[in-house]
Motif scaffolding. Structure first.
Motif, PDB file in Angstrom:
ATOM      1  N   THR A 138       0.653  -1.169  -0.089  1.00 47.27           N
ATOM      2  CA  THR A 138       0.038  -0.112   0.022  1.00 47.27           C
ATOM      3  C   THR A 138       0.927   1.392   0.062  1.00 47.27           C
ATOM      4  O   THR A 138       2.112   1.175   0.085  1.00 47.27           O
ATOM      5  CB  THR A 138      -0.957  -0.049   1.130  1.00 47.27           C
ATOM      6  N   MET A 139       0.035   2.300  -0.024  1.00 45.93           N
ATOM      7  CA  MET A 139       0.921   3.575  -0.056  1.00 45.93           C
ATOM      8  C   MET A 139       0.777   4.361   1.350  1.00 45.93           C
ATOM      9  O   MET A 139       1.201   5.550   1.411  1.00 45.93           O
ATOM     10  CB  MET A 139       0.334   4.614  -1.114  1.00 45.93           C
ATOM     11  N   ALA A 140       0.493   3.344   2.354  1.00 48.90           N
ATOM     12  CA  ALA A 140       0.467   3.995   3.551  1.00 48.90           C
ATOM     13  C   ALA A 140       1.999   4.605   4.108  1.00 48.90           C
ATOM     14  O   ALA A 140       1.866   5.627   4.689  1.00 48.90           O
ATOM     15  CB  ALA A 140      -0.192   3.055   4.656  1.00 48.90           C
ATOM     16  N   PHE A 141       2.977   3.972   3.992  1.00 46.87           N
ATOM     17  CA  PHE A 141       4.198   4.379   4.486  1.00 46.87           C
ATOM     18  C   PHE A 141       5.307   4.707   3.134  1.00 46.87           C
ATOM     19  O   PHE A 141       6.179   4.606   3.246  1.00 46.87           O
ATOM     20  CB  PHE A 141       5.062   3.219   5.247  1.00 46.87           C
ATOM     21  N   THR A 142       4.508   5.171   2.031  1.00 41.12           N
ATOM     22  CA  THR A 142       5.502   5.306   0.840  1.00 41.12           C
ATOM     23  C   THR A 142       5.031   6.684   0.225  1.00 41.12           C
ATOM     24  O   THR A 142       3.806   7.112   0.280  1.00 41.12           O
ATOM     25  CB  THR A 142       5.088   4.256  -0.200  1.00 41.12           C
ATOM     26  N   GLY A 143       6.138   7.680   0.209  1.00 42.52           N
ATOM     27  CA  GLY A 143       5.752   9.097  -0.504  1.00 42.52           C
ATOM     28  C   GLY A 143       5.369   8.988  -1.758  1.00 42.52           C
ATOM     29  O   GLY A 143       5.416   8.168  -2.758  1.00 42.52           O
ATOM     30  N   PRO A 144       4.495  10.090  -2.270  1.00 47.74           N
ATOM     31  CA  PRO A 144       4.114  10.306  -3.631  1.00 47.74           C
ATOM     32  C   PRO A 144       5.190  10.317  -4.885  1.00 47.74           C
ATOM     33  O   PRO A 144       4.909   9.806  -5.920  1.00 47.74           O
ATOM     34  CB  PRO A 144       3.235  11.402  -3.825  1.00 47.74           C
ATOM     35  N   ASP A 145       6.526  10.620  -4.277  1.00 45.72           N
ATOM     36  CA  ASP A 145       7.525  10.576  -5.347  1.00 45.72           C
ATOM     37  C   ASP A 145       8.432   9.490  -5.148  1.00 45.72           C
ATOM     38  O   ASP A 145       9.544   9.495  -5.699  1.00 45.72           O
ATOM     39  CB  ASP A 145       8.373  12.094  -4.933  1.00 45.72           C
ATOM     40  N   ALA A 146       8.137   8.602  -4.294  1.00 46.72           N
ATOM     41  CA  ALA A 146       8.884   7.357  -4.181  1.00 46.72           C
ATOM     42  C   ALA A 146       9.143   6.557  -5.477  1.00 46.72           C
ATOM     43  O   ALA A 146       8.190   6.510  -6.264  1.00 46.72           O
ATOM     44  CB  ALA A 146       8.375   6.525  -2.844  1.00 46.72           C
ATOM     45  N   PRO A 147      10.299   5.635  -5.496  1.00 47.80           N
ATOM     46  CA  PRO A 147      10.518   5.107  -6.666  1.00 47.80           C
ATOM     47  C   PRO A 147       9.364   3.909  -6.759  1.00 47.80           C
ATOM     48  O   PRO A 147       8.434   3.488  -5.789  1.00 47.80           O
ATOM     49  CB  PRO A 147      11.765   4.270  -6.461  1.00 47.80           C
ATOM     50  N   LEU A 148       9.391   3.335  -8.010  1.00 49.31           N
ATOM     51  CA  LEU A 148       8.166   2.293  -8.132  1.00 49.31           C
ATOM     52  C   LEU A 148       8.352   0.928  -7.584  1.00 49.31           C
ATOM     53  O   LEU A 148       7.266   0.241  -7.583  1.00 49.31           O
ATOM     54  CB  LEU A 148       7.948   2.236  -9.748  1.00 49.31           C
ATOM     55  N   ASN A 149       9.529   0.842  -7.128  1.00 53.92           N
ATOM     56  CA  ASN A 149       9.687  -0.463  -6.384  1.00 53.92           C
ATOM     57  C   ASN A 149       9.119  -0.662  -4.824  1.00 53.92           C
ATOM     58  O   ASN A 149       9.486  -1.289  -4.216  1.00 53.92           O
ATOM     59  CB  ASN A 149      11.251  -0.974  -6.371  1.00 53.92           C
ATOM     60  N   GLN A 150       8.520   0.753  -4.608  1.00 52.50           N
ATOM     61  CA  GLN A 150       7.911   0.873  -3.249  1.00 52.50           C
ATOM     62  C   GLN A 150       6.379   1.167  -3.400  1.00 52.50           C
ATOM     63  O   GLN A 150       6.061   1.989  -4.227  1.00 52.50           O
ATOM     64  CB  GLN A 150       8.564   1.985  -2.488  1.00 52.50           C
ATOM     65  N   THR A 308      -7.841   7.904   1.675  1.00 52.24           N
ATOM     66  CA  THR A 308      -6.931   7.184   2.850  1.00 52.24           C
ATOM     67  C   THR A 308      -6.058   6.215   1.827  1.00 52.24           C
ATOM     68  O   THR A 308      -6.165   5.925   0.799  1.00 52.24           O
ATOM     69  CB  THR A 308      -7.696   6.301   3.884  1.00 52.24           C
ATOM     70  N   GLN A 309      -4.664   6.276   2.595  1.00 53.77           N
ATOM     71  CA  GLN A 309      -3.638   5.570   1.831  1.00 53.77           C
ATOM     72  C   GLN A 309      -3.650   4.153   2.524  1.00 53.77           C
ATOM     73  O   GLN A 309      -2.686   3.202   2.385  1.00 53.77           O
ATOM     74  CB  GLN A 309      -2.392   6.192   1.653  1.00 53.77           C
ATOM     75  N   GLU A 310      -4.311   3.928   3.642  1.00 51.13           N
ATOM     76  CA  GLU A 310      -3.937   2.953   4.502  1.00 51.13           C
ATOM     77  C   GLU A 310      -5.044   1.684   4.132  1.00 51.13           C
ATOM     78  O   GLU A 310      -6.022   1.703   3.585  1.00 51.13           O
ATOM     79  CB  GLU A 310      -4.420   3.021   5.977  1.00 51.13           C
ATOM     80  N   LEU A 311      -4.611   0.440   4.469  1.00 49.37           N
ATOM     81  CA  LEU A 311      -5.309  -0.745   3.802  1.00 49.37           C
ATOM     82  C   LEU A 311      -6.587  -0.797   4.985  1.00 49.37           C
ATOM     83  O   LEU A 311      -6.418  -0.909   6.377  1.00 49.37           O
ATOM     84  CB  LEU A 311      -4.594  -2.034   4.106  1.00 49.37           C
ATOM     85  N   ASN A 312      -7.651  -1.176   4.768  1.00 46.75           N
ATOM     86  CA  ASN A 312      -9.018  -1.069   5.558  1.00 46.75           C
ATOM     87  C   ASN A 312     -10.079  -2.417   4.889  1.00 46.75           C
ATOM     88  O   ASN A 312     -10.526  -2.153   4.020  1.00 46.75           O
ATOM     89  CB  ASN A 312      -9.742   0.464   5.335  1.00 46.75           C
ATOM     90  N   TYR A 313      -9.795  -3.401   5.721  1.00 41.88           N
ATOM     91  CA  TYR A 313     -10.904  -4.428   5.338  1.00 41.88           C
ATOM     92  C   TYR A 313     -11.909  -4.413   5.776  1.00 41.88           C
ATOM     93  O   TYR A 313     -12.947  -5.023   5.074  1.00 41.88           O
ATOM     94  CB  TYR A 313     -10.176  -5.856   5.818  1.00 41.88           C
ATOM     95  N   ASN A 314     -12.326  -3.628   6.735  1.00 36.43           N
ATOM     96  CA  ASN A 314     -13.793  -3.495   7.217  1.00 36.43           C
ATOM     97  C   ASN A 314     -14.265  -2.311   6.642  1.00 36.43           C
ATOM     98  O   ASN A 314     -14.078  -1.142   6.520  1.00 36.43           O
ATOM     99  CB  ASN A 314     -13.499  -2.845   8.854  1.00 36.43           C
TER     100      ASN A 314
END
Length: 413
Positions: A138-150, A308-314
């Motif tokens: 997910t993008m929860a701990f990844t910035g918008p300009d981070a490389p594509l391997n993240q 949101t950028q976090e994973l939410n199963y509920n």
């Protein structure tokens, strides 16, 4: 009055003296005939129209632009094709060939446009899709300009699937029940229900999102979540499913219903055992059209599900991301990697649609009159059992002959 009297009274009427079996047969139009008489005019018209339009469009006239060139070329090609056919064919054949060419061209244009959309999306998004983390992170701990391997779209995939399946669970039973009421039951409210369904089909998605936002979130105090987004999507999905299902149910022959009623079955049993199995493939198509209508919507999800950028199963608590919303968020960022992620998410959305449609087609099976392999095996096993029972020798029971007779046989278990 004899035929001679009719000829004397009406001299303008002329008849032929030759019998019908000696006359010249009329030429039949065969749309799928691909002889040289139809292929040569087609190829010559293609080449001639292309050369003619190029000379006038590019050299003689002050015109430019690719779209105008191809539009004018198609018009000139149609005219040349009709004229070249008219030299050797009858007007009836010319009309048939030109109509077939127009319909074939429309199909080719639709396929080419769809291929261009898919190809361009894949070309722009392959940089992100080739990384395995794009499907598992997910993008929860990844910035918008981070490389594509993240980072990745895992949270968006989960949110999209949950919202679509919840919308289907809410819409399909209600839509099918409404279609059955309109087609099989009817009544005084049928016209009112039909008018409401037609009016709902014209509601913009943003209006449906605002309605759910004002009802669930502002009035009832419900928080933004995936369930609210699914309800908003079901509002848009319901008229599509209902109208398509009603059309499919009308296509079921009335003879099947009458035959079922003649056997003494009730209307409910007729609908369950005859109408619904016959219209199974069409009903699955209604579901697919409803899913295709809402799977790419962004406005209602943005209003009632939040970002949101976090994973939410509920899906009943907290904001939930979806693939269209992920594309909308990343395509607005001024980074090349964010744009690649947006196109990659769009490509994943296309793949999700393909998987859902393929699974639905496999579940629906073929139309009425066609059996699957499992059904054919079941029929063969049943036929083999019947043949085995018929081939078994008949044994005379013991009570069929006198007790002291020599022909008596005792059947022992």
């Amino acid at each position: 009055m004899t035929l001679l009297d009719v000829r004397e009274a009406h001299p303008e009427i002329t008849t032929t003296d030759s019998p019908p079996w000696t006359r010249e047969p009329t030429e039949k139009v065969r749309p799928r005939n691909s002889s040289s008489r139809s292929v040569v005019p087609l190829i010559s018209s293609l080449i001639g129209s292309l050369c003619l339009v190029w000379i006038f469009y590019e050299r003689l006239l002050p015109l430019s632009g690719g779209l105008g060139f191809w539009i004018i070329w198609f018009v000139v090609f149609t005219m040349l094709y009709a004229v070249s056919l008219g030299v050797t064919e009858s007007p009836r054949v010319v009309k048939d060939r030109v109509a077939a060419m127009l319909f074939t061209s429309a199909g080719v244009v639709a396929v080419v446009l769809l291929g261009l959309v898919i190809g361009y999306t894949a070309y722009r998004g392959w940089r992100a899709v080739i990384h395995p983390n794009f499907f598992t992170q997910t993008m929860a701990f990844t910035g918008p300009d981070a490389p594509l391997n993240q980072g990745g779209v895992y949270a968006a995939i989960i949110g999209t699937l949950e919202q679509i399946f919840i919308a289907m669970a809410l819409t399909v039973p209600l839509g099918f029940a409404t279609a059955l009421y309109l087609v099989e039951v009817g009544g005084k409210l049928a016209n009112v229900v039909r008018a409401v369904i037609d009016a709902m089909s014209a509601i913009p998605t943003i209006v449906a999102g605002l309605f759910i936002f004002a009802t669930l979130i502002l009035t009832l105090g419900y928080n933004r979540c995936g369930l609210a987004a699914a309800i908003a999507l079901s509002v848009e999905m319901l008229p599509v499913v209902t109208r398509t299902a009603s059309v499919v149910l009308r296509l079921v022959p009335n003879g099947l219903r009458e035959a079922s009623y003649a056997l003494g079955t009730s209307q409910a049993m007729t609908v369950r055992k005859v109408v619904l199995p016959t219209a199974k493939a069409g009903l699955v198509t209604a579901i697919l059209l409803g899913v295709a209508r809402v799977i790419g919507e962004t406005a209602p999800v943005l209003l009632v599900a939040g970002v949101t950028q976090e994973l939410n199963y509920n899906s009943t608590s907290g904001p939930q991301l979806s693939l269209p919303l992920y594309v909308f968020v990343n395509v607005r960022l001024p980074f090349d990697v964010a744009l690649a992620r947006a196109f990659g998410a769009a490509l994943v959305l296309l793949l999700v649609v393909v998987v859902l449609f393929t699974a639905a087609r496999i579940f629906a099976g073929r139309g009425p009159g066609h059996m699957s392999r499992r059904q054919k095996r079941k029929v063969r096993r049943h036929a083999a059992k019947i043949e085995a029972m018929e081939a078994r020798p008949m044994v005379t029971p013991a009570y069929a002959t006198p007790e002291g007779s020599e022909d008596a046989e005792v059947i022992r278990p």
